[in-house]
Design a protein around this motif. Sequence first.
Motif, PDB file in Angstrom:
ATOM      1  N   SER A  28       0.870  -1.169   0.000  1.00  0.00           N
ATOM      2  CA  SER A  28       0.000   0.000   0.000  1.00  0.00           C
ATOM      3  C   SER A  28       0.912   1.226   0.000  1.00  0.00           C
ATOM      4  CB  SER A  28      -0.886  -0.019   1.243  1.00  0.00           C
ATOM      5  OG  SER A  28      -1.680   1.147   1.284  1.00  0.00           O
ATOM      6  N   TYR A  29       0.784   2.061  -1.014  1.00  0.00           N
ATOM      7  CA  TYR A  29       1.712   3.183  -1.142  1.00  0.00           C
ATOM      8  C   TYR A  29       1.089   4.291  -1.970  1.00  0.00           C
ATOM      9  CZ  TYR A  29       2.400   0.418  -5.347  1.00  0.00           C
ATOM     10  OH  TYR A  29       2.186  -0.311  -6.480  1.00  0.00           O
ATOM     11  N   GLU A  40       6.439  11.202   4.134  1.00  0.00           N
ATOM     12  CA  GLU A  40       5.811   9.922   4.482  1.00  0.00           C
ATOM     13  C   GLU A  40       5.246   9.227   3.245  1.00  0.00           C
ATOM     14  OE1 GLU A  40       1.776   9.119   6.651  1.00  0.00           O
ATOM     15  OE2 GLU A  40       3.362   9.359   8.171  1.00  0.00           O
ATOM     16  N   ASP A  41       4.573   9.989   2.373  1.00  0.00           N
ATOM     17  CA  ASP A  41       4.035   9.390   1.149  1.00  0.00           C
ATOM     18  C   ASP A  41       5.155   8.938   0.215  1.00  0.00           C
ATOM     19  OD1 ASP A  41       1.425   9.679   1.981  1.00  0.00           O
ATOM     20  OD2 ASP A  41       1.056  11.493   0.798  1.00  0.00           O
ATOM     21  N   ALA A  42       6.223   9.723   0.116  1.00  0.00           N
ATOM     22  CA  ALA A  42       7.345   9.342  -0.740  1.00  0.00           C
ATOM     23  C   ALA A  42       8.018   8.062  -0.238  1.00  0.00           C
ATOM     24  CB  ALA A  42       8.361  10.478  -0.822  1.00  0.00           C
ATOM     25  N   GLU A  43       8.062   7.881   1.077  1.00  0.00           N
ATOM     26  CA  GLU A  43       8.671   6.690   1.672  1.00  0.00           C
ATOM     27  C   GLU A  43       7.758   5.462   1.607  1.00  0.00           C
ATOM     28  OE1 GLU A  43       9.523   8.073   5.615  1.00  0.00           O
ATOM     29  OE2 GLU A  43      11.176   9.334   4.941  1.00  0.00           O
ATOM     30  N   PRO A  45       6.266   3.547  -0.692  1.00  0.00           N
ATOM     31  CA  PRO A  45       6.585   2.343  -1.484  1.00  0.00           C
ATOM     32  C   PRO A  45       7.684   1.501  -0.837  1.00  0.00           C
ATOM     33  CG  PRO A  45       6.490   4.271  -2.913  1.00  0.00           C
ATOM     34  CD  PRO A  45       6.439   4.767  -1.495  1.00  0.00           C
ATOM     35  N   PHE A  46       8.652   2.181  -0.239  1.00  0.00           N
ATOM     36  CA  PHE A  46       9.728   1.443   0.417  1.00  0.00           C
ATOM     37  C   PHE A  46       9.223   0.746   1.678  1.00  0.00           C
ATOM     38  CE2 PHE A  46      12.255   4.102  -2.329  1.00  0.00           C
ATOM     39  CZ  PHE A  46      13.274   3.247  -2.715  1.00  0.00           C
ATOM     40  N   VAL A  47       8.417   1.433   2.469  1.00  0.00           N
ATOM     41  CA  VAL A  47       7.914   0.864   3.723  1.00  0.00           C
ATOM     42  C   VAL A  47       7.106  -0.405   3.460  1.00  0.00           C
ATOM     43  CG1 VAL A  47       6.351   1.260   5.670  1.00  0.00           C
ATOM     44  CG2 VAL A  47       7.957   3.042   4.980  1.00  0.00           C
ATOM     45  N   SER A  48       6.153  -0.342   2.541  1.00  0.00           N
ATOM     46  CA  SER A  48       5.295  -1.517   2.349  1.00  0.00           C
ATOM     47  C   SER A  48       5.795  -2.476   1.280  1.00  0.00           C
ATOM     48  CB  SER A  48       3.859  -1.090   2.050  1.00  0.00           C
ATOM     49  OG  SER A  48       3.759  -0.515   0.769  1.00  0.00           O
ATOM     50  N   LYS A  49       6.225  -1.951   0.148  1.00  0.00           N
ATOM     51  CA  LYS A  49       6.588  -2.834  -0.972  1.00  0.00           C
ATOM     52  C   LYS A  49       7.990  -3.417  -0.817  1.00  0.00           C
ATOM     53  CE  LYS A  49       6.051  -3.086  -5.954  1.00  0.00           C
ATOM     54  NZ  LYS A  49       5.635  -2.410  -7.175  1.00  0.00           N
ATOM     55  N   ASN A 122      -7.080  -5.818  -9.521  1.00  0.00           N
ATOM     56  CA  ASN A 122      -7.388  -5.368  -8.174  1.00  0.00           C
ATOM     57  C   ASN A 122      -6.739  -4.032  -7.810  1.00  0.00           C
ATOM     58  OD1 ASN A 122      -8.586  -5.857  -5.529  1.00  0.00           O
ATOM     59  ND2 ASN A 122      -6.479  -6.115  -4.851  1.00  0.00           N
ATOM     60  N   LEU A 123      -5.509  -3.815  -8.242  1.00  0.00           N
ATOM     61  CA  LEU A 123      -4.799  -2.584  -7.907  1.00  0.00           C
ATOM     62  C   LEU A 123      -5.548  -1.337  -8.388  1.00  0.00           C
ATOM     63  CD1 LEU A 123      -2.187  -1.344  -6.694  1.00  0.00           C
ATOM     64  CD2 LEU A 123      -1.196  -1.520  -8.974  1.00  0.00           C
ATOM     65  N   TRP A 124      -6.203  -1.451  -9.528  1.00  0.00           N
ATOM     66  CA  TRP A 124      -6.906  -0.309 -10.126  1.00  0.00           C
ATOM     67  C   TRP A 124      -8.397  -0.308  -9.821  1.00  0.00           C
ATOM     68  CZ3 TRP A 124      -4.681   3.717 -12.640  1.00  0.00           C
ATOM     69  CH2 TRP A 124      -3.335   3.584 -12.985  1.00  0.00           C
TER      70      TRP A 124
END
Length: 181
Positions: A28-29, A40-43, A45-49, A122-124
């Motif tokens: 979730s990003y 926080e939003d920029a980070e 993809p790294f946090v979750s993915k 699902n993503l879209w």
Amino acid sequence: MDTTDRSSLASFFAELDRVDHLFTSAASYRVGPMRELSDEDAESPFVSKFWGQYHAVRSAASKLAEDGSVVLMAGAAGARPPAAAPAYAACNAAIEGLGRGLAVELAPVRVNVVSPGTVDGNLWAHRPQEDREAAFAQYRRDTVLGRLGTEDEIAQAVLFLFTNGFTTGSTLYPDGGYTLR
């Protein structure tokens, strides 16, 4: 389980005796231009993915069968950013590097990466129809095959990577030729 929650991952894998194949697609990003996203939003993809998959593999590592495999989920944006979304593109590229590094560290367990292009799935599903159609039309123009992928086609790529006993440290791009243009 929540791949961003290390205790959730540890609890899940503690219950298992053996893991033959591991694939996580949960993330979730937010994406967008550097100048428009909060830190926080920029980070995200790294946090979750990225870290979500890293910690999933780490939690499963001691249970992985020697003839087993791991398939990480990146995205074609790591090789060809579709728009101004540098953190998202960097995250996908980092996952490809993680796959190569883990292939060396976890051998003989095979580790590969699947980096799909845009899929109408699902993503879209919960995005506004207008946004979906604009993104889908652009993707069709940007690919060699001129169409979106399907979730089934991505699943077939993952199954190939699970079952091919001589492929490790590789990235497969089921993207309709998006990265070629």
